[in-house]
Write a protein that holds these residues in place. Sequence first.
Motif, PDB file in Angstrom:
ATOM      1  N   LYS A  39       0.832  -1.209   0.000  1.00 33.92           N
ATOM      2  CA  LYS A  39       0.000   0.000   0.000  1.00 33.92           C
ATOM      3  C   LYS A  39       0.869   1.263   0.000  1.00 33.92           C
ATOM      4  O   LYS A  39       0.525   2.261  -0.633  1.00 33.92           O
ATOM      5  CB  LYS A  39      -0.922  -0.001   1.205  1.00 33.92           C
ATOM      6  N   GLN A  42       2.105   1.823  -3.482  1.00 37.02           N
ATOM      7  CA  GLN A  42       0.993   2.288  -4.310  1.00 37.02           C
ATOM      8  C   GLN A  42       0.688   3.771  -4.046  1.00 37.02           C
ATOM      9  O   GLN A  42       0.436   4.538  -4.985  1.00 37.02           O
ATOM     10  CB  GLN A  42      -0.253   1.439  -4.032  1.00 37.02           C
ATOM     11  N   SER A  46       1.047   6.722  -6.798  1.00 37.98           N
ATOM     12  CA  SER A  46      -0.102   7.575  -7.092  1.00 37.98           C
ATOM     13  C   SER A  46       0.267   9.054  -6.974  1.00 37.98           C
ATOM     14  O   SER A  46      -0.117   9.866  -7.820  1.00 37.98           O
ATOM     15  CB  SER A  46      -1.250   7.239  -6.137  1.00 37.98           C
ATOM     16  N   LYS A  51       4.740   4.619 -12.513  1.00 44.20           N
ATOM     17  CA  LYS A  51       5.041   3.312 -11.964  1.00 44.20           C
ATOM     18  C   LYS A  51       6.513   3.244 -11.566  1.00 44.20           C
ATOM     19  O   LYS A  51       7.396   3.644 -12.333  1.00 44.20           O
ATOM     20  CB  LYS A  51       4.743   2.216 -13.000  1.00 44.20           C
TER      21      LYS A  51
END
Length: 298
Positions: A39, A42, A46, A51
């Motif tokens: 998480k 991620q 974001s 990526k």
Amino acid sequence: MERADTSFPDIAAFVGVAQTGSFTRAAENLATSKSNVGKAVQRLESRLGTKLFQRTTRAVRLTEDGETYLIAAQAALDGLRDAAQALAARKEEPIGRVRLDIPSGFRQLFLPTISELRHRFPQVTLELSMTDRMSDAVGEGWDIVVRAGALPQDSEMTVRKLCNTSLRLYASPDYLARHAPIETPADLVQHDAVIFRGFTGKLRPWSLTENGHLRELAPPPVIVLSDGQAVIDATVIGLGISQLFDKVAQPYVDCGRLVPVLPGVDSPGPPVHALIPLGSRMPAKTRAVLNYLADRLR
């Protein structure tokens, strides 16, 4: 362009994955779960809008953007670790700047010995102010404020007593040679007086001990000064008699520039205190300077 806010724990998770090539091993090293690490990465992707890893069932590899970001992230984390280690060392060793505010009349007591302080603590930098007003240690950012007499009723301050003082009359040898002898307190009214005006605005009378009793004498001043060092200087150049703290006057007595007058009428002076802003733990640099001040006044 939207600002890319980042969280240091998320950056640490990203670096951990990049260094181990595994979300599982990174989670073990960071003492958290694989899910939390995933998480964190991620969230970072974001925020950055790109990526950072190519994920397959067999391997986790950095993308080109991930490689670029890793260089900056490692440098940032290394810098933070270095800073944390430096701060930890400063807690144990006297390192850094100490801001010290002392009464102006204490100048000759401390300035000639600053080299000794530097020799003891070479990594301490001293920022020194000399003033007779009641400084706001917290509001003005002082580490130590030294004052004699009444103290502010301030719960934000730690107070340490440094020493007691005596009040004594002094004059220069030149002044005494040019004026009538002083044999009793009654003779003082025939002499010139150098008087100090305190930060409250009031003239400070002389405090004398006669026959075991304290009394105050307010002689007509030949000059009134609101700076403690100026009172000393005016006395040294022979303008008149002044009443000084014994510890402050002693360096001038030692070199023959001042002479005690009527030492039998000395009176107890106010104690000298150090005021230090409250904190969970006094830094080593502040404690070193505070102990040095206490040694000097003792």
